[in-house]
Structure formats: C-alpha cells, structure tokens
Design an enzyme around this catalytic site. Structure first.
Site, PDB file in Angstrom:
ATOM      1  CB  SER A  45      -0.936   0.017   1.209  1.00  0.00           C
ATOM      2  OG  SER A  45      -1.863  -1.044   1.138  1.00  0.00           O
ATOM      3  N   GLY A 219      -4.452  -2.154  -0.736  1.00  0.00           N
ATOM      4  CA  GLY A 219      -3.637  -1.779  -1.893  1.00  0.00           C
ATOM      5  C   GLY A 219      -3.359  -0.291  -1.903  1.00  0.00           C
ATOM      6  CB  CYS A 247      -7.240  -1.275   3.223  1.00  0.00           C
ATOM      7  SG  CYS A 247      -6.242   0.226   3.207  1.00  0.00           S
ATOM      8  CD  GLN A 251      -9.977   3.641   0.260  1.00  0.00           C
ATOM      9  OE1 GLN A 251      -9.374   3.665  -0.807  1.00  0.00           O
ATOM     10  NE2 GLN A 251      -9.413   4.044   1.382  1.00  0.00           N
ATOM     11  N   GLY A 291      -4.917   6.905   2.724  1.00  0.00           N
ATOM     12  CA  GLY A 291      -4.982   8.351   2.530  1.00  0.00           C
ATOM     13  C   GLY A 291      -6.315   8.798   1.960  1.00  0.00           C
ATOM     14  CE1 TYR A 292      -7.419   9.911  -2.962  1.00  0.00           C
ATOM     15  CE2 TYR A 292      -5.611   8.490  -2.281  1.00  0.00           C
ATOM     16  CZ  TYR A 292      -6.101   9.524  -3.073  1.00  0.00           C
ATOM     17  OH  TYR A 292      -5.266  10.172  -3.947  1.00  0.00           O
ATOM     18  CG  HIS A 332      -4.504  -3.101   7.342  1.00  0.00           C
ATOM     19  ND1 HIS A 332      -4.241  -3.834   6.216  1.00  0.00           N
ATOM     20  CD2 HIS A 332      -4.488  -1.800   6.949  1.00  0.00           C
ATOM     21  CE1 HIS A 332      -4.069  -3.019   5.176  1.00  0.00           C
ATOM     22  NE2 HIS A 332      -4.221  -1.778   5.608  1.00  0.00           N
ATOM     23  CD  GLU A 334      -4.074  -7.224   7.456  1.00  0.00           C
ATOM     24  OE1 GLU A 334      -3.243  -6.380   7.102  1.00  0.00           O
ATOM     25  OE2 GLU A 334      -5.292  -6.967   7.552  1.00  0.00           O
TER      26      GLU A 334
END
Length: 357
Positions: A45, A219, A247, A251, A291-292, A332, A334
């Site tokens: 990422s 990602g 993540c 989105q 960041g989004y 996350h 995991e």
C-alpha cells in the site's frame, strides 16, 4: 554523505543519506507506529510514497525476513530521525541500512521528523524530493513536485498469475490489489483454501471457480484510478457470494455500489488508531494505512450502512451492506496491533461462508 528533503511548499530538511544514494520524487506520508518498520516497508500500500517514521529510533531490532508482508519493500523512500546501525535481536538477519541498499531505496536520517510531521499535519500530505545533490536547484525541483502523482500503482503491486494456498476448509478467492501476506495467512490459519487472483482478473473467472467467499485486499493509490477493477467488483457484488474487504477493497466496493471517496488531509498510518464497532459500542485498537476515505454523507442506506467509525476524527472505518453477505473495513484486522483485537472479523467471514453454504 549529506542528503536533502525538499517539500512542495519549499521547506528543506538537511540530514544524512541512508540506503541508496539516488534522487526520488514521491508523496511524503508519516506513520506513527513505534514498531513494525519492516511490515511498513514491505506493505504494497506504500507504493508511490515515501514514508516518515515518527518514532525517533528505527532499526534497533534489525530485519527478520519472516516478518515481511510481501516479497520486497515498496516505498520510494524512507525518512527517519535516527537509524540504528547495530541491531540487537536474536531473530535479526540483516541491518535496515543494508536492506534499503539491497533494494535500491534511498532515504534520509538525522532530520527533525516531529517538525516534518507537524508540517504534514498542518498543511496536509504533500510531495517531496530526496536528493544527495548539494547543488540542487529548488526552482527546477518545485514544479516537478507539484506535477507528481502516484498514478495507477495497483497494477505495479498485484501478483502476475493466480496461485493457490491449500486448505481443507472453505474455498476463498482473494483479489490481490496489493495484499499483505498476513491476510492470506489469517484465512489459511482458519483452514481456508485461498486462491489469489491478479487485480485485473475478470469477475466471471472468479465466479466460475465457485468460491465459498471472496476477499478484496488492501492496496495503494487513489481508489478512483481503478475504474476497470470497480466494474468487476460490481459484478461480484451482484452475486450471493459472501464478501469481506479490507482497506482499498473496502473503498472499491463502496465506489462500485454508488458511494464516493475523497482524499484525507494527511491520512491514517500507524498501529494505534481506535475504531468503534457501531453494533456493539466496543472500541478496538487498529492498524491503518490509507490516505482516502469513504464519504458516508453520500451513502444510500438501502445499499450500505456505517459499521465502524474512527474515534479520533469520526471518519468511516467500515460498512455493512444491506441485505447482502458483505461487510468491509478500512483498517487492517490481520495486522495484530491490539494484538488480536479485530481478528474476530475473519471469524465473522468464516461464519458467513458456513451459513451461506
């Protein structure tokens, strides 16, 4: 050797070169984790970004290759206050300096990372340049910084061919958008047979394999750059197969179903972010790197409702899809920051697959 970090706003930090002595332009982001620098370095990422570690001493327990989240490090650059040259850890196999050199990653140490982080928090994430050229021309560099974008980085980090990790339990299809190894391990540990697919795999191919569940991974980059992937995810949404997304996957599912995303001022990156489960009111400590964020104001409750919220700033941290076996999280589960706080989400996914079966 001297090194310089030049920010888009004209700020210059002078320090010492670490890793490869080469010039890079990248998006500068900060991570607040006290440990886990190897997991940060090998998290796909971070492709297209250079990472500032806010913790003042990095590298003191060396490099243990078993802890890597992918086969190689992904950031364009690495920025630290102090780099430990002599690691002390019985598991250590390498120094961080050699690791950076080996993988062609430049960095800078000896700068005031707290001052740098405050700038990024006040002005927002910005692009920057790491260089060892003492005769740099700032007037030439600044336009290049303003022009830089991370671009379509998912294509860069995804696997090239599908591969299978055997298991006796449910069959899970994992769409690799830049997946961390621990996502696969978390499923495998629960007995799943995991087939990992490249990001550009047509939905029809995944559906034809008749998986018991589908996982959308984390990602890098702007989710709106992934137009073709979003179209395929919409086809996956239209099936009755249980889906769990993390993540970037979270989105993309939101975008595929009519919601919107926007860039945050400086994002969430670290192992200490509190998130609240809206169903139980319980708060978990989570690991984050994004960041989004999904814009909940444009969320249709007939499609999805918020499931998790960030306690610090109120931003969305997860969605539950109405009438569907689909739930997605921004953080996350995991990554073990709690250390096992949110691992139960994988158990929830397992239960969804069993019930659906």
């Amino acid at each position: 050797m001297k090194a310089f970090l030049i920010l888009e706003d004209g700020t210059v930090f002078t320090g010492t070169s670490i890793g490869k002595a080469k010039e890079i332009i990248s998006e500068i982001v900060f991570n607040t984790s006290m440990t886990g620098y190897l997991e940060v370095l090998t998290d796909p990422s971070y492709a297209g970004q250079a990472v500032v570690m806010t913790y003042p001493l990095i590298g003191n327990y060396g490099i243990c290759h078993e802890d890597m989240e992918s086969g190689r490090p992904w950031p364009d650059g690495f920025i630290v206050r102090e780099l430990s040259r002599v690691p002390s850890n019985f598991r250590s196999e390498d120094t961080i300096q050699h690791f950076l050199l080996e993988h062609d990653i430049p960095g800078i140490c000896g700068i005031d990372t707290r001052a740098l982080t405050k700038i990024l928090r006040e002005k927002g994430t910005m692009n920057g340049c790491i260089t060892t050229d003492e005769n740099y021309n700032i007037e030439e560099i600044l336009p290049k910084l303003k022009a830089y974008t991370t671009g379509k980085v998912v294509e860069k980090v995804t696997c090239k061919e599908p591969y299978v990790l055997p298991g006796e339990g449910p069959k899970v299809a994992l769409l690799d958008l830049g997946a961390k190894r621990n996502i696969v391990r978390s499923l495998n540990r629960r007995g799943c047979q995991v087939t990992v697919y490249p990001a550009d795999t047509p939905a029809e191919k995944i559906i034809a394999a008749a998986p018991d569940g589908i996982m959308l991974s984390n990602g890098p980059g702007d989710p709106k750059e992934c137009e073709s992937i979003i179209r395929e995810i919409k086809k996956l949404y239209d099936t009755n197969i249980p889906i769990f997304a993390i993540c970037l996957g979270h989105q993309l599912m939101a975008l595929a179903t009519g919601a919107d995303t926007h860039k945050m001022k400086y994002g969430h990156r670290g192992g200490n972010h509190p998130v609240k489960d809206l169903a139980t009111g319980r708060v978990y400590i989570s690991s984050q790197n994004h960041g989004y964020v999904v814009d909940t104001e444009k969320l249709d409750p007939k499609v999805a409702v918020p499931a998790f919220v960030n306690v610090n700033d109120g931003t969305n941290e997860g969605l539950s899809y109405t009438g569907k076996n689909i739930f997605t999280v921004q953080f996350h589960p995991e990554a073990c920051p709690g250390p096992q706080d949110s691992g139960y989400l994988f158990d929830r996914f397992m239960h969804m697959m069993e019930v659906n079966h």
